[in-house]
Motif scaffolding. Structure first.
Motif, mmCIF file in Angstrom:
data_model
loop_
_atom_site.group_PDB
_atom_site.id
_atom_site.type_symbol
_atom_site.label_atom_id
_atom_site.label_comp_id
_atom_site.label_asym_id
_atom_site.label_seq_id
_atom_site.Cartn_x
_atom_site.Cartn_y
_atom_site.Cartn_z
ATOM 1 N N THR A 1 0.886 -1.083 0.172
ATOM 2 C CA THR A 1 -0.050 0.017 0.067
ATOM 3 C C THR A 1 0.868 1.312 -0.022
ATOM 4 O OG1 THR A 1 -0.152 0.249 2.442
ATOM 5 C CG2 THR A 1 -1.773 -1.035 1.358
ATOM 6 N N ARG B 1 -5.124 2.476 2.691
ATOM 7 C CA ARG B 1 -4.894 1.309 3.803
ATOM 8 C C ARG B 1 -5.655 -0.133 3.673
ATOM 9 N NH1 ARG B 1 -0.984 3.999 3.308
ATOM 10 N NH2 ARG B 1 0.260 5.179 4.868
ATOM 11 N N THR C 1 -7.915 7.314 3.606
ATOM 12 C CA THR C 1 -7.387 7.877 4.731
ATOM 13 C C THR C 1 -7.622 9.518 4.252
ATOM 14 O OG1 THR C 1 -5.094 7.947 4.279
ATOM 15 C CG2 THR C 1 -5.916 6.275 5.724
#
Length: 280
Positions: free
Chosen positions: A44, A49, A66
């Motif tokens: 990643t 994530r 995120t």
């Protein structure tokens, strides 16, 4: 304090620095080991994530963006492979949001693969389009001749409970499913401009505020057809395109009604292994 913009040699003010844009990649693969599925590879970067809840069967990955949503200039790339004989389920932590873009468009690219005797479930939660959103999505799944696939893409046209209206949206979405190098299912949705007005048209949406597309590829696809039809609302259609390919398209008044109609379908087709995040 007075701030002065730097001037270039021509005497013109230099343009303001461009806003930072989100970049994210996720590359995940699974394998079969001692009659169990296990992670084979994971990489990643950026804003993407993955979390892995414990499951009795298969590998479940919860994909997390995120950055908090999508806007113009963002770029997300996700690749997932269910290796020979393994089972992989991918979902999202919550609904994804496509916000107003001041410039450019957001791009999301997803590439899925399922090897021989593998099973792959692509079950993201809803995508919510906001006023001014600009989004281009591409999803391609490549299947081995005996691989199984359950794929769903739910989309919400603004949050009706919040009084949101979509009059300026650009949504370009394409789903491709290939098997053995040949196309099995190709679907494209292009919505541009006053989405609320367009979805009011009887031939297009009949006032719907949400929709979902579902693809099920498995040897038992035909066996589910008769059981699914009584479960579905009048604004949903399900068809058996071939003996192992089931296609469903659903319209709903809002996100709540869409989810209520989708959940029993997904429970049946996933054999009651729907990710817990769908229940929260």
């Amino acid at each position: 304090m007075t701030l002065h913009m730097r001037k270039d040699r021509t005497g013109e003010a230099a343009p303001a620095a461009s806003l930072p844009r989100a970049r994210g990649t996720l590359d995940l693969s699974t394998k079969s080991r001692a009659d169990q599925s296990a992670i084979d590879g994971l990489r990643t970067s950026g804003c993407l994530r993955a979390l892995f809840p414990r499951r009795q069967a298969g590998v479940e990955a919860i994909v997390i963006n995120t950055s908090g949503g999508l806007t113009g200039g963002d770029r997300l790339d996700l690749a997932a492979t269910a290796g020979h004989g393994s089972h992989l389920t991918l979902t999202t932590q919550a609904a994804e949001r496509a916000y107003k873009a001041s410039s450019d468009i957001a791009r999301v690219q997803t590439r899925l693969e399922a090897g021989a005797d593998a099973s792959l479930h692509w079950l993201p939660q809803e995508l919510i389009l906001f006023e001014g959103a600009r989004l281009r999505r591409r999803l391609r799944a490549d299947l081995a001749s005996d691989a199984r696939l359950l794929l769903v893409e739910p989309v919400i046209f603004g949050r009706s409970a919040m009084g949101e209206h979509l009059h300026d949206v650009r949504f370009d979405d394409r789903i491709e499913v290939w098997r053995g190098g040949s196309p099995l299912y190709l679907d494209s949705v292009q919505l541009d401009g006053d989405l609320e007005a367009r979805m009011r048209r009887p031939a297009l949406g009949g006032g719907a505020g949400a929709m979902a597309s579902l693809v099920y590829v498995a040897p038992d696809a035909e066996a589910h057809l008769a059981a699914l039809r009584p479960m579905l609302p009048e604004t949903c259609g399900v068809s058996l395109m071939r003996e192992d390919l089931l296609i469903l398209r659903m319209l709903a008044r809002d996100s709540l009604n869409l989810r209520r109609s989708l959940l029993p379908v997904l429970d049946r087709l996933s054999r009651d292994t729907l990710p817990t995040s769908w229940r929260l």
